[in-house]
Design a protein around this motif. Structure first.
Motif, short mmCIF file in Angstrom:
data_model
loop_
_atom_site.label_atom_id
_atom_site.label_comp_id
_atom_site.label_asym_id
_atom_site.label_seq_id
_atom_site.Cartn_x
_atom_site.Cartn_y
_atom_site.Cartn_z
N GLU A 130 7.82 -6.75 5.44
CA GLU A 130 9.16 -6.49 4.90
C GLU A 130 10.06 -7.73 5.11
O GLU A 130 10.79 -8.13 4.21
CB GLU A 130 9.79 -5.26 5.55
N LYS A 133 8.97 -10.37 2.73
CA LYS A 133 9.41 -10.04 1.37
C LYS A 133 10.90 -10.35 1.20
O LYS A 133 11.31 -10.92 0.18
CB LYS A 133 9.15 -8.57 1.06
N ARG A 134 11.69 -9.97 2.19
CA ARG A 134 13.12 -10.26 2.13
C ARG A 134 13.37 -11.77 2.07
O ARG A 134 14.18 -12.26 1.27
CB ARG A 134 13.85 -9.66 3.33
N THR A 136 11.32 -14.03 1.07
CA THR A 136 10.84 -14.51 -0.23
C THR A 136 11.90 -14.26 -1.30
O THR A 136 12.18 -15.15 -2.13
CB THR A 136 9.51 -13.82 -0.61
N ARG A 137 12.48 -13.05 -1.30
CA ARG A 137 13.53 -12.73 -2.27
C ARG A 137 14.73 -13.66 -2.11
O ARG A 137 15.29 -14.16 -3.10
CB ARG A 137 13.98 -11.28 -2.12
N VAL A 138 15.13 -13.89 -0.85
CA VAL A 138 16.27 -14.77 -0.59
C VAL A 138 15.96 -16.17 -1.10
O VAL A 138 16.80 -16.82 -1.77
CB VAL A 138 16.63 -14.78 0.92
N GLN A 140 13.75 -17.04 -3.39
CA GLN A 140 13.68 -17.03 -4.85
C GLN A 140 15.08 -17.05 -5.46
O GLN A 140 15.33 -17.73 -6.46
CB GLN A 140 12.90 -15.80 -5.35
N LYS A 141 15.99 -16.30 -4.85
CA LYS A 141 17.37 -16.29 -5.34
C LYS A 141 18.00 -17.67 -5.20
O LYS A 141 18.69 -18.16 -6.11
CB LYS A 141 18.19 -15.25 -4.59
N SER A 144 16.53 -19.88 -7.84
CA SER A 144 17.11 -19.62 -9.17
C SER A 144 18.55 -20.12 -9.24
O SER A 144 18.98 -20.67 -10.27
CB SER A 144 17.02 -18.14 -9.54
#
Length: 175
Positions: A130, A133-134, A136-138, A140-141, A144
């Motif tokens: 988890e 994943k968090r 990774t999301r951060v 990726q954001k 971007s």
């Protein structure tokens, strides 16, 4: 000390009492005069007890007591040994059963402990996943956002360049 080693208590032993008629060889039924005569006959002429007669009566009493004990079967050592052996066997079997139960409980405890450790590890792995994943999301954001910024900067630069080019053309056209 001998009473401690003896399997029978004094309470268990039958008490043998002899009447004066049993110890006296004279008459079977004694009157009060006969009892007095018996007491007097125990004394010698000087009024002291006759030691030999006393010892003989004592020996008779001891022999009667010993015979009564033997008849009562008070000292049945074989029976006591068999009882002790059966008790020992019963206790050994209970001990063996307890040992087996202990081993079973220990294995169950070990299994439960392993399950708990495994569950904890899985829980830790899940929490790590988890977190990853968090993260990774951060990331990726951020990527971007940076790409958008680069695009905006790139467009902005392109606009600057094209503006500069137009300014240069406009200067040339005015001249």
């Amino acid at each position: 000390m001998s009473s401690l080693l003896s399997p029978c208590n004094a309470k268990d032993q039958p008490r043998t009492t002899k009447s004066l008629s049993d110890s006296s060889p004279t008459t079977p039924s004694l009157t009060s005069r006969g009892l007095k005569h018996e007491r007097v006959s125990r004394l010698d002429s000087s009024g002291a007890y006759d030691r030999e007669a006393y010892d003989a009566r004592r020996e008779n009493r001891m022999a009667a007591r010993k015979k009564a004990e033997e008849e009562a079967g008070c000292t049945d050592y074989k029976k006591m040994y068999e009882e002790a052996m059966s008790t020992n066997e019963r206790l050994k079997s209970r001990l063996q059963g307890s040992k087996q139960e202990l081993v079973l409980v220990q294995t169950q405890l070990e299994k439960v402990t392993q399950r708990k450790i495994t569950m904890t590890e899985r829980s830790n792995e899940r929490s790590m996943l988890e977190k990853e994943k968090r993260e990774t999301r951060v990331l990726q954001k951020k990527i971007s956002d940076m790409e958008d910024e680069v695009k905006v900067n790139g467009v902005h630069r392109d606009l600057h360049l094209s503006n500069d080019v137009m300014l240069g053309e406009s200067v040339v056209v005015k001249d």
